[in-house]
Design an enzyme around this catalytic site. Structure first.
Site, short mmCIF file in Angstrom:
data_model
loop_
_atom_site.label_atom_id
_atom_site.label_comp_id
_atom_site.label_asym_id
_atom_site.label_seq_id
_atom_site.Cartn_x
_atom_site.Cartn_y
_atom_site.Cartn_z
N GLY A 256 -4.86 -5.19 14.73
CA GLY A 256 -3.82 -5.10 15.82
C GLY A 256 -2.54 -4.84 14.80
O GLY A 256 -1.45 -5.11 15.19
N HIS B 12 -2.51 7.10 -4.70
CA HIS B 12 -2.67 5.97 -4.03
C HIS B 12 -2.64 4.85 -4.87
O HIS B 12 -3.23 4.98 -5.56
CB HIS B 12 -3.93 6.23 -2.99
CG HIS B 12 -4.24 4.92 -2.21
ND1 HIS B 12 -5.26 4.20 -3.14
CD2 HIS B 12 -3.99 4.15 -1.41
CE1 HIS B 12 -5.62 2.99 -2.40
NE2 HIS B 12 -4.92 3.04 -1.30
N HIS C 230 -20.08 12.56 3.24
CA HIS C 230 -20.48 13.81 4.02
C HIS C 230 -20.25 15.01 3.25
O HIS C 230 -20.63 16.20 3.73
CB HIS C 230 -19.65 13.82 5.33
CG HIS C 230 -18.10 13.91 5.17
ND1 HIS C 230 -17.41 12.92 5.01
CD2 HIS C 230 -17.41 14.78 5.63
CE1 HIS C 230 -16.10 13.10 4.78
NE2 HIS C 230 -16.04 14.46 5.35
N SER D 272 0.88 -1.14 0.02
CA SER D 272 0.09 -0.04 0.07
C SER D 272 0.95 1.32 0.02
O SER D 272 1.89 1.24 0.75
CB SER D 272 -0.92 -0.01 1.35
OG SER D 272 -1.75 1.17 1.32
N HIS E 186 2.86 11.93 -1.35
CA HIS E 186 2.15 13.46 -1.28
C HIS E 186 3.32 14.32 -1.85
O HIS E 186 4.27 14.55 -1.03
CB HIS E 186 1.99 13.70 0.22
CG HIS E 186 0.64 13.03 0.89
ND1 HIS E 186 -0.41 13.52 0.65
CD2 HIS E 186 0.88 12.07 1.86
CE1 HIS E 186 -1.23 12.44 1.32
NE2 HIS E 186 -0.58 11.77 2.24
N ARG F 83 -3.45 -6.40 -2.79
CA ARG F 83 -3.57 -7.40 -1.57
C ARG F 83 -4.14 -8.32 -2.13
O ARG F 83 -4.79 -8.77 -2.90
CB ARG F 83 -4.17 -6.57 -0.42
CG ARG F 83 -5.79 -6.22 -0.79
CD ARG F 83 -6.40 -5.05 0.19
NE ARG F 83 -7.52 -4.94 -0.18
CZ ARG F 83 -7.98 -3.99 -1.16
NH1 ARG F 83 -6.99 -3.29 -1.49
NH2 ARG F 83 -9.30 -3.65 -1.41
N HIS G 214 -6.12 7.33 -17.01
CA HIS G 214 -7.32 6.46 -17.04
C HIS G 214 -6.59 5.42 -18.34
O HIS G 214 -7.18 4.12 -18.30
CB HIS G 214 -8.29 6.85 -17.12
CG HIS G 214 -9.06 7.43 -15.99
ND1 HIS G 214 -10.07 6.45 -15.17
CD2 HIS G 214 -8.80 8.60 -15.26
CE1 HIS G 214 -10.26 7.19 -14.18
NE2 HIS G 214 -9.86 8.49 -14.01
#
Length: 330
Positions: A284, A132, A201, A118, A122, A136, A171
């Site tokens: 964890g 990003h 939001h 991952s 920036h 996985r 793209h």
């Protein structure tokens, strides 16, 4: 996925990943995936450090008390990249965390292995987009039952001052990676990306999208692994040309302030919605590695609005799903 698409993908996957067609989700297959991910991490770090030319990636190897570990590599304070983090992890545990079994409740309580790379980049220059990427694999295991496995990943682009040339290159590269696996794969995973990287939001997308897929096991294991490699290998092809094109473009303090303001949206998404962040924290995982995706600096302003016809206003016209390959203007 319909039968015709699945068959075509399997055939194309065989062409791409022929030496690996005997792979299965056993110890040997898992080790092969893990080795690929570590090589991908190294390749990405080497390329980004070469582009930056002013800093290199620090290497932090770590072990997880509950099982497994990884290597987190971070470049901080570079000439081009203010902060870049590229993390590899391969962990295991006795019980699959809730975010990983959300769409498969029948797997709750199984032991698991999870591995991936991952990264979040920036840049310092506001004309260079943030990016990003993630690839996985999960394996859920139970005694006397065959393992259940799936792949996930993708990448997305978050510009501050968008350029149509950059977005379409991004793209086109994503589509080229998907095309060997079926004519509809890019369209479906592009749409999934638009829906996933959406700040509900704020009623806006995080950026201009790319690819997102999860719970992928429709194809045979070797084909799904080949698709992971196609996505992972295409990330630098998608991003590096954009960085090189924009990294020396001049900018002023007002543009830098806007970049920091928009970085706040990145923080909001990662803490509120991102499944990878939630999985890492709830399993964890190593907090420092999980939160390396956060920008080194960010700002919030109450009820900020762009001025009409400004360069900042252009970005806000991009923050919804669009058919970028067929757009003619921002």
């Amino acid at each position: 996925m319909d039968t015709r698409t699945s068959s075509a993908a399997a055939e194309n996957g065989s062409q791409i990943s022929d030496p690996q067609q005997s792979l299965q989700p056993d110890d040997s297959g898992i080790d092969t995936v893990s080795a690929y991910l570590q090589q991908l991490q190294q390749r990405i770090c080497d390329t980004l450090a070469d582009i930056d030319g002013g800093a290199d990636f620090a290497r932090d190897a770590w072990q997880r008390e509950a099982g497994g570990g990884g290597v987190t590599r971070v470049l901080h304070g570079g000439r081009v990249f203010e902060q870049a983090g590229v993390a590899f992890s391969h962990i295991h545990g006795d019980e699959l965390p809730a975010p990983a079994s959300a769409s498969r409740p029948e797997l709750a309580g199984r032991s698991f292995q999870a591995m991936g790379v991952s990264l979040v980049i920036h840049p310092r220059n506001p004309n260079v987009p943030t990016s990003h990427a993630n690839v996985r694999m999960f394996v859920a295991e139970a005694k006397d039952q065959p393992p259940v496995w799936w792949f996930g990943g993708g990448y997305d682009l978050t510009p501050f001052y968008p350029a149509l040339e950059d977005i379409q290159h991004w793209h086109h590269t994503a589509k080229a990676a998907c095309d060997p696996f079926g004519d509809d794969v890019y369209a479906r995973y592009k749409d999934w990306c638009d829906r996933y990287f959406h700040l509900r939001h704020r009623n806006e997308t995080r950026g201009v999208g790319g690819l997102f897929y999860d719970d992928l096991n429709d194809w045979p294991f070797p084909t799904c692994f080949a698709f992971m490699q196609a996505v992972g290998n295409s990330y630098l092809d998608a991003y590096a040309p954009i960085v090189r094109r924009r990294m020396d473009q001049p900018y002023d303090e007002q543009q830098r302030e806007f970049q920091l303001y928009r970085r706040g949206r990145y923080v909001e998404f990662n803490l509120l919605y991102d499944r990878g962040t939630l999985f890492g924290l709830q399993s964890g995982g190593r907090t420092e590695s999980i939160l390396m995706s956060m920008p080194p600096l960010a700002r919030w302003h109450y009820d900020w609005q762009p001025q009409a016809d400004s360069r900042e206003a252009v970005l806000y016209r991009c923050l919804h799903a669009r058919d970028w390959l067929n757009e003619e203007a921002l």
